[in-house]
Scaffold this motif. Structure first.
Motif, PDB file in Angstrom:
ATOM      1  N   SER A 317       0.766  -1.289   0.286  1.00  0.00           N
ATOM      2  CA  SER A 317      -0.104  -0.101  -0.097  1.00  0.00           C
ATOM      3  C   SER A 317       0.534   1.009  -0.300  1.00  0.00           C
ATOM      4  O   SER A 317       0.477   2.004  -0.156  1.00  0.00           O
ATOM      5  CB  SER A 317      -0.759   0.094   1.116  1.00  0.00           C
ATOM      6  N   ARG A 318       2.275   1.195   0.401  1.00  0.00           N
ATOM      7  CA  ARG A 318       2.718   2.211   0.379  1.00  0.00           C
ATOM      8  C   ARG A 318       2.995   2.847  -1.127  1.00  0.00           C
ATOM      9  O   ARG A 318       3.901   3.910  -0.911  1.00  0.00           O
ATOM     10  CB  ARG A 318       4.169   2.386   1.149  1.00  0.00           C
ATOM     11  N   ARG A 320       2.344   3.750  -5.278  1.00  0.00           N
ATOM     12  CA  ARG A 320       0.836   3.845  -6.053  1.00  0.00           C
ATOM     13  C   ARG A 320       1.030   3.120  -7.314  1.00  0.00           C
ATOM     14  O   ARG A 320       2.444   4.632  -8.042  1.00  0.00           O
ATOM     15  CB  ARG A 320       0.030   5.089  -5.840  1.00  0.00           C
ATOM     16  N   GLN A 336       4.701   6.012  -7.822  1.00  0.00           N
ATOM     17  CA  GLN A 336       5.371   7.427  -5.824  1.00  0.00           C
ATOM     18  C   GLN A 336       5.037   6.148  -4.770  1.00  0.00           C
ATOM     19  O   GLN A 336       4.590   5.165  -4.940  1.00  0.00           O
ATOM     20  CB  GLN A 336       4.390   7.704  -6.803  1.00  0.00           C
ATOM     21  N   VAL A 337       6.050   6.995  -4.528  1.00  0.00           N
ATOM     22  CA  VAL A 337       6.127   5.966  -2.788  1.00  0.00           C
ATOM     23  C   VAL A 337       5.545   6.976  -1.760  1.00  0.00           C
ATOM     24  O   VAL A 337       5.471   8.090  -2.266  1.00  0.00           O
ATOM     25  CB  VAL A 337       7.982   6.199  -2.711  1.00  0.00           C
ATOM     26  N   ALA A 338       4.364   6.711  -0.850  1.00  0.00           N
ATOM     27  CA  ALA A 338       4.202   7.382  -0.355  1.00  0.00           C
ATOM     28  C   ALA A 338       5.486   7.685   0.976  1.00  0.00           C
ATOM     29  O   ALA A 338       5.707   7.649   1.736  1.00  0.00           O
ATOM     30  CB  ALA A 338       3.062   6.151   1.091  1.00  0.00           C
ATOM     31  N   GLY A 339       5.195   8.974   1.558  1.00  0.00           N
ATOM     32  CA  GLY A 339       5.642  10.015   2.155  1.00  0.00           C
ATOM     33  C   GLY A 339       7.081  10.319   1.502  1.00  0.00           C
ATOM     34  O   GLY A 339       8.428  10.666   2.364  1.00  0.00           O
ATOM     35  N   SER A 371      -2.598  12.643 -10.566  1.00  0.00           N
ATOM     36  CA  SER A 371      -2.148  13.369  -9.347  1.00  0.00           C
ATOM     37  C   SER A 371      -1.675  14.441  -9.839  1.00  0.00           C
ATOM     38  O   SER A 371      -0.938  15.088  -9.201  1.00  0.00           O
ATOM     39  CB  SER A 371      -0.487  12.178  -9.689  1.00  0.00           C
ATOM     40  N   THR A 374       0.391  15.848  -6.382  1.00  0.00           N
ATOM     41  CA  THR A 374       2.183  15.296  -6.701  1.00  0.00           C
ATOM     42  C   THR A 374       2.589  15.815  -7.756  1.00  0.00           C
ATOM     43  O   THR A 374       2.213  15.800  -9.175  1.00  0.00           O
ATOM     44  CB  THR A 374       1.608  14.337  -6.353  1.00  0.00           C
ATOM     45  N   THR A 402      13.245   1.984   1.054  1.00  0.00           N
ATOM     46  CA  THR A 402      11.577   2.139   2.106  1.00  0.00           C
ATOM     47  C   THR A 402      11.865   2.073   3.893  1.00  0.00           C
ATOM     48  O   THR A 402      11.774   2.924   4.308  1.00  0.00           O
ATOM     49  CB  THR A 402      10.385   2.014   1.276  1.00  0.00           C
ATOM     50  N   ARG A 406      11.269   4.759   6.409  1.00  0.00           N
ATOM     51  CA  ARG A 406      10.355   4.413   7.837  1.00  0.00           C
ATOM     52  C   ARG A 406      11.162   4.419   9.325  1.00  0.00           C
ATOM     53  O   ARG A 406      11.130   5.142  10.264  1.00  0.00           O
ATOM     54  CB  ARG A 406       9.775   2.452   8.179  1.00  0.00           C
TER      55      ARG A 406
END
Length: 408
Positions: A317-318, A320, A336-339, A371, A374, A402, A406
């Protein structure tokens, strides 16, 4: 027929071409040595060994000369252009038509759109799309502004597809040109070029196709599709920095009258000066490479590797993934990578010897449609020389990047 039996040159520039083509594909690229894991193919591929040899041998030979002269070296330059044009026609599925060479797709599209401007009148219409690269959009807008024509914009579906109906509904009796992408360099989307061409011709319009991303990965059939013009760049399919523009024979009456000293033939009426013969030769050789490969087998392997990456990304889910989830796609994955900013992801991957691109890839309208919040994404492309090990290294590097985010 094998590449070395279809010759329009006195002697083939790479007589060992057939032997080269029998080697495993990833061994046909000298640039792979020490290159890390290359997923930058949508922006430009590594160059095939045959192209390197042909251009090097030519530049060190007695044949180097300008064209249109009465002596043998000059005549050889003329033959190079004719031979390379024939190879490009074969690659594009064209029985006839004209082929012009230039430095890149943008230059050729700008030149061509200016060339047909004389056929445009106030109130005429040009259809462009949200999917397209800026190079197949802004030259047409500039011509429209200069001539009083109007640009109509076909909109993307929210899933990143561009159904033929989205373009067809923009057609009117005033439509003169439809400028579309043969395949997206950002979303991997592949429009139905044949359906659009048929509909455009029914209203009396002509179709200009940006095929830069299409040629490397799938069959092209300009005659079968019924398009009027098709442009592509050899450096996206294992050749040199050179582009080729194919034009249907029936476009002759639309294009400019003779340019002084440029010649009566169509290429001479659009060319802006002496061509780069070594790059044109390399483009012809690159076309022969693709014609000599088992394109079906290579395409199947490319798409399997791309689907492996897409499936992996969509399971987390991280990430898209931008663009269609199915159907006919190019082996291009944009995500895209969340965050994390796309630039940070690409830079971190580069530090791990994985080459990808980041940004909007000159496809601002597509990103705005899919998008808008972004500023860009990461883009990875699979090429003929991409291996399972490359994909594993890419995915492992993404895990590290990633995980580090985190932990931070």
């Amino acid at each position: 027929m094998s590449p070395t039996t279809r010759i329009g040159l006195p002697e083939h520039p790479v007589p060992e071409l057939n032997d080269l083509l029998r080697a495993p594909v990833n061994e046909q690229f000298p640039g792979l040595r020490g290159a890390g894991h290359r997923f930058d193919a949508p922006g430009g591929t590594l160059v095939h060994a045959a192209v390197v040899r042909a251009m090097s041998r030519y530049l060190g030979s007695r044949h180097v000369a300008n064209d249109h002269g009465p002596f043998p070296a000059s005549a050889y330059s003329d033959v190079i252009v004719e031979w390379a044009a024939d190879r490009v026609r074969a690659l594009l599925g064209a029985a006839g038509g004209h082929v012009l060479f230039g430095p890149n797709m943008t230059t050729l599209t700008t030149m061509f759109s200016r060339g047909v401007a004389g056929d445009l009148r106030p109130g005429d219409e040009i259809v462009c799309t949200e999917l397209d690269h800026e190079a197949n959009h802004w030259p047409w807008r500039a011509v429209a502004e200069r001539t009083g024509a109007r640009v109509r914009l076909a909109r993307l579906h929210p899933d990143g597809t561009l159904p033929a109906e989205a373009i067809i509904r923009e057609l009117t009796p005033r439509t003169r040109w439809v400028a579309i992408s043969g395949a997206s360099n950002a979303l991997a989307t592949v429009p139905d070029v044949a359906a659009v061409s048929a509909a455009a011709h029914r209203v009396g319009a002509r179709v200009y196709v940006d095929g830069v991303q299409r040629v490397a990965h799938s069959r092209v059939a300009v005659d079968e599709w019924g398009v009027d013009a098709f442009v592509t760049s050899a450096y996206k399919w294992y050749g040199p920095h050179c582009a080729a523009l194919w034009l249907s024979d029936h476009l002759d009456p639309l294009l400019p009258e003779q340019v002084p000293s440029a010649g009566d033939a169509l290429p001479g009426r659009l060319d802006l000066g002496t061509t780069q013969f070594e790059a044109v030769l390399g483009t012809g050789i690159a076309a022969e490479v693709l014609l000599g490969w088992d394109r079906t087998a290579i395409a199947e392997r490319e798409h399997a590797l791309a689907e492996r990456i897409r499936t992996w990304l969509r399971a987390d889910s991280r990430f898209r993934v931008l663009g269609p989830a199915g159907g006919t796609l190019m082996p291009i994955i944009t995500f895209q990578v969340a965050g994390m900013a796309a630039t940070a992801v690409a830079t971190s991957l580069a530090a791990r010897d994985v080459a990808v691109w980041d940004g909007t890839f000159y496809c601002g309208p597509a990103f705005q449609a899919l998008s808008p919040a972004t500023s860009g994404a990461v883009r990875a492309g699979v090429a003929a020389y991409t291996t399972d090990n490359d994909v594993t290294a890419f995915l492992d590097a993404l895990v590290e990047v990633t995980r580090k985010k985190r932990a931070g």
